[in-house]
Write a protein that holds these residues in place. Sequence first.
Motif, PDB file in Angstrom:
ATOM      1  N   ALA A  62       5.662  14.224  25.349  1.00 52.91           N
ATOM      2  CA  ALA A  62       4.732  13.250  25.842  1.00 52.91           C
ATOM      3  C   ALA A  62       3.230  13.957  26.383  1.00 52.91           C
ATOM      4  O   ALA A  62       2.114  13.359  26.056  1.00 52.91           O
ATOM      5  CB  ALA A  62       5.265  12.446  27.182  1.00 52.91           C
ATOM      6  N   LEU A  63       3.291  14.785  27.143  1.00 56.43           N
ATOM      7  CA  LEU A  63       2.124  15.447  27.326  1.00 56.43           C
ATOM      8  C   LEU A  63       1.676  16.189  26.080  1.00 56.43           C
ATOM      9  O   LEU A  63       0.297  16.035  25.864  1.00 56.43           O
ATOM     10  CB  LEU A  63       2.343  16.884  28.330  1.00 56.43           C
ATOM     11  N   ALA A  64       2.282  16.900  25.171  1.00 60.96           N
ATOM     12  CA  ALA A  64       1.641  17.073  23.981  1.00 60.96           C
ATOM     13  C   ALA A  64       0.951  15.952  22.992  1.00 60.96           C
ATOM     14  O   ALA A  64      -0.007  16.126  22.493  1.00 60.96           O
ATOM     15  CB  ALA A  64       2.972  17.740  22.902  1.00 60.96           C
ATOM     16  N   SER A  65       1.618  14.968  23.132  1.00 58.84           N
ATOM     17  CA  SER A  65       1.007  13.668  22.329  1.00 58.84           C
ATOM     18  C   SER A  65      -0.201  13.486  23.118  1.00 58.84           C
ATOM     19  O   SER A  65      -1.256  13.188  22.459  1.00 58.84           O
ATOM     20  CB  SER A  65       1.902  12.478  22.401  1.00 58.84           C
ATOM     21  N   ARG A  66      -0.668  13.411  24.319  1.00 54.20           N
ATOM     22  CA  ARG A  66      -1.622  12.990  25.105  1.00 54.20           C
ATOM     23  C   ARG A  66      -2.739  14.026  24.856  1.00 54.20           C
ATOM     24  O   ARG A  66      -3.938  13.525  24.650  1.00 54.20           O
ATOM     25  CB  ARG A  66      -1.353  12.824  26.465  1.00 54.20           C
ATOM     26  N   VAL A  67      -2.108  15.250  25.096  1.00 53.87           N
ATOM     27  CA  VAL A  67      -3.275  16.243  25.009  1.00 53.87           C
ATOM     28  C   VAL A  67      -4.068  16.307  23.285  1.00 53.87           C
ATOM     29  O   VAL A  67      -5.120  16.636  23.230  1.00 53.87           O
ATOM     30  CB  VAL A  67      -2.837  17.636  25.386  1.00 53.87           C
ATOM     31  N   ALA A  68      -3.253  16.043  22.490  1.00 56.91           N
ATOM     32  CA  ALA A  68      -3.571  16.009  20.963  1.00 56.91           C
ATOM     33  C   ALA A  68      -4.633  15.017  20.832  1.00 56.91           C
ATOM     34  O   ALA A  68      -5.564  15.239  20.182  1.00 56.91           O
ATOM     35  CB  ALA A  68      -2.465  15.886  20.374  1.00 56.91           C
ATOM     36  N   GLU A  69      -5.000  13.942  21.879  1.00 51.81           N
ATOM     37  CA  GLU A  69      -5.913  13.090  21.526  1.00 51.81           C
ATOM     38  C   GLU A  69      -7.213  13.593  22.283  1.00 51.81           C
ATOM     39  O   GLU A  69      -8.192  12.695  21.962  1.00 51.81           O
ATOM     40  CB  GLU A  69      -5.138  11.756  22.353  1.00 51.81           C
ATOM     41  N   LEU A  70      -7.078  14.470  23.048  1.00 50.67           N
ATOM     42  CA  LEU A  70      -8.433  14.845  23.679  1.00 50.67           C
ATOM     43  C   LEU A  70      -9.433  15.515  22.868  1.00 50.67           C
ATOM     44  O   LEU A  70      -9.001  16.277  21.877  1.00 50.67           O
ATOM     45  CB  LEU A  70      -8.217  15.895  24.931  1.00 50.67           C
ATOM     46  N   ALA A  71     -10.651  15.360  22.976  1.00 55.57           N
ATOM     47  CA  ALA A  71     -11.776  16.144  22.309  1.00 55.57           C
ATOM     48  C   ALA A  71     -12.365  17.278  23.332  1.00 55.57           C
ATOM     49  O   ALA A  71     -12.915  18.120  22.597  1.00 55.57           O
ATOM     50  CB  ALA A  71     -12.780  15.085  21.906  1.00 55.57           C
ATOM     51  N   ARG A  72     -12.222  17.025  24.393  1.00 48.82           N
ATOM     52  CA  ARG A  72     -12.653  17.995  25.341  1.00 48.82           C
ATOM     53  C   ARG A  72     -11.710  18.111  26.790  1.00 48.82           C
ATOM     54  O   ARG A  72     -11.470  17.027  27.023  1.00 48.82           O
ATOM     55  CB  ARG A  72     -14.246  17.475  25.666  1.00 48.82           C
ATOM     56  N   LEU A  73     -11.794  19.034  27.111  1.00 48.02           N
ATOM     57  CA  LEU A  73     -11.114  19.364  28.511  1.00 48.02           C
ATOM     58  C   LEU A  73     -11.832  20.661  29.261  1.00 48.02           C
ATOM     59  O   LEU A  73     -11.915  21.852  28.557  1.00 48.02           O
ATOM     60  CB  LEU A  73      -9.708  19.732  28.430  1.00 48.02           C
ATOM     61  N   ASP A  74     -12.545  20.520  30.492  1.00 51.07           N
ATOM     62  CA  ASP A  74     -12.987  21.582  31.090  1.00 51.07           C
ATOM     63  C   ASP A  74     -12.211  21.993  32.318  1.00 51.07           C
ATOM     64  O   ASP A  74     -12.392  23.360  32.508  1.00 51.07           O
ATOM     65  CB  ASP A  74     -14.395  21.185  31.685  1.00 51.07           C
ATOM     66  N   VAL A  75     -11.683  21.114  32.964  1.00 47.48           N
ATOM     67  CA  VAL A  75     -10.602  21.777  34.253  1.00 47.48           C
ATOM     68  C   VAL A  75      -9.490  20.961  33.837  1.00 47.48           C
ATOM     69  O   VAL A  75      -8.977  19.782  33.493  1.00 47.48           O
ATOM     70  CB  VAL A  75     -11.497  20.987  35.025  1.00 47.48           C
ATOM     71  N   ILE A  76      -8.388  21.843  34.531  1.00 47.30           N
ATOM     72  CA  ILE A  76      -6.975  21.563  34.764  1.00 47.30           C
ATOM     73  C   ILE A  76      -6.818  21.603  36.167  1.00 47.30           C
ATOM     74  O   ILE A  76      -6.837  22.893  36.449  1.00 47.30           O
ATOM     75  CB  ILE A  76      -6.002  21.942  33.776  1.00 47.30           C
ATOM     76  N   VAL A  77      -6.199  20.834  36.990  1.00 53.12           N
ATOM     77  CA  VAL A  77      -5.838  20.991  38.329  1.00 53.12           C
ATOM     78  C   VAL A  77      -4.410  20.782  38.340  1.00 53.12           C
ATOM     79  O   VAL A  77      -4.040  19.613  38.307  1.00 53.12           O
ATOM     80  CB  VAL A  77      -6.527  20.023  39.329  1.00 53.12           C
ATOM     81  N   HIS A  78      -3.567  21.534  38.423  1.00 57.28           N
ATOM     82  CA  HIS A  78      -2.139  21.487  38.615  1.00 57.28           C
ATOM     83  C   HIS A  78      -1.649  21.179  40.035  1.00 57.28           C
ATOM     84  O   HIS A  78      -1.257  21.958  40.829  1.00 57.28           O
ATOM     85  CB  HIS A  78      -1.418  22.673  38.080  1.00 57.28           C
ATOM     86  N   ALA A  79      -1.457  20.039  40.445  1.00 46.81           N
ATOM     87  CA  ALA A  79      -1.217  19.564  41.795  1.00 46.81           C
ATOM     88  C   ALA A  79       0.153  19.209  41.981  1.00 46.81           C
ATOM     89  O   ALA A  79       0.762  18.702  42.917  1.00 46.81           O
ATOM     90  CB  ALA A  79      -2.383  18.471  42.411  1.00 46.81           C
ATOM     91  N   ALA A  80       0.693  18.717  40.883  1.00 44.87           N
ATOM     92  CA  ALA A  80       2.137  18.028  41.054  1.00 44.87           C
ATOM     93  C   ALA A  80       3.083  19.249  41.434  1.00 44.87           C
ATOM     94  O   ALA A  80       2.813  20.355  40.897  1.00 44.87           O
ATOM     95  CB  ALA A  80       2.435  17.585  39.602  1.00 44.87           C
ATOM     96  N   ALA A  81       4.004  18.794  42.320  1.00 43.55           N
ATOM     97  CA  ALA A  81       4.962  19.871  42.821  1.00 43.55           C
ATOM     98  C   ALA A  81       6.197  18.998  43.609  1.00 43.55           C
ATOM     99  O   ALA A  81       5.851  18.034  44.101  1.00 43.55           O
ATOM    100  CB  ALA A  81       4.215  20.610  44.164  1.00 43.55           C
TER     101      ALA A  81
END
Length: 231
Positions: A62-81
């Motif tokens: 599901a994440l791969a499908s969503r990320v594939a739709e993005l044209a730009r990404l500057d920041v990822i914050v991994h807050a899930a835990a």
Amino acid sequence: MPNSRPTALITGATGGMGAAIARDLAGSHDVIAVGRNGAKLRALAHETGATTWAVDVTDSAALASRVAELARLDVIVHAAARGGSLSVESATVDDWADSFAVNVTAPAELTRLALPLLRAAEGTVIFIGSGAGTRPAPGSAVYTATKHALRGLADVLRIDEEPHRVRVVTLAPGQTDTEMLRRNIPPASYEAARYIRPESVAGAVRFVVDAPADVQLTDLAVRPRQEIARI
């Protein structure tokens, strides 16, 4: 005309810390808020204008499908835990697998999926660690092990991505007033004022994101003003 605003993706955005980070970054970024609680995601979208992904971070397809739709990404914050107090004596094989899946494998996989975009943007990856990532937390062998592993992941990623100018940061808050902490402390002894506010952690994330282009802040500890436990 192309959108000139940077894009920030925050996992765990329905938790207290992740939501505070999303609110803060929404002032300057197009925010993508990732979480499992649909009602909280809708409320956050209404408040901040964030795009929401109702996705489990361990669902790599599901994440791969969503990320594939993005044209730009500057920041990822991994807050899930995944938190909890599990010792070697009490933890099952499934406990170990579930915690590593959320706390280590999921952020590694999401980062892998997003690397082309992050490299193109010379972006920033922020792993929300813990004091338990450098010190033992009594009675919490599983959580401590995952946070040690997450810091190791970040340290190697930083070296590997240096040629691409991707900044990699471990931001390690001490005990923060969140639902996760409340589940681990008896209500009778819980005093919210003793702990870090989620908004203060969000301010530290902002400090990292806004760092000048010639530097990266590799490790940032955010501690309670008066120490409660040295983890």
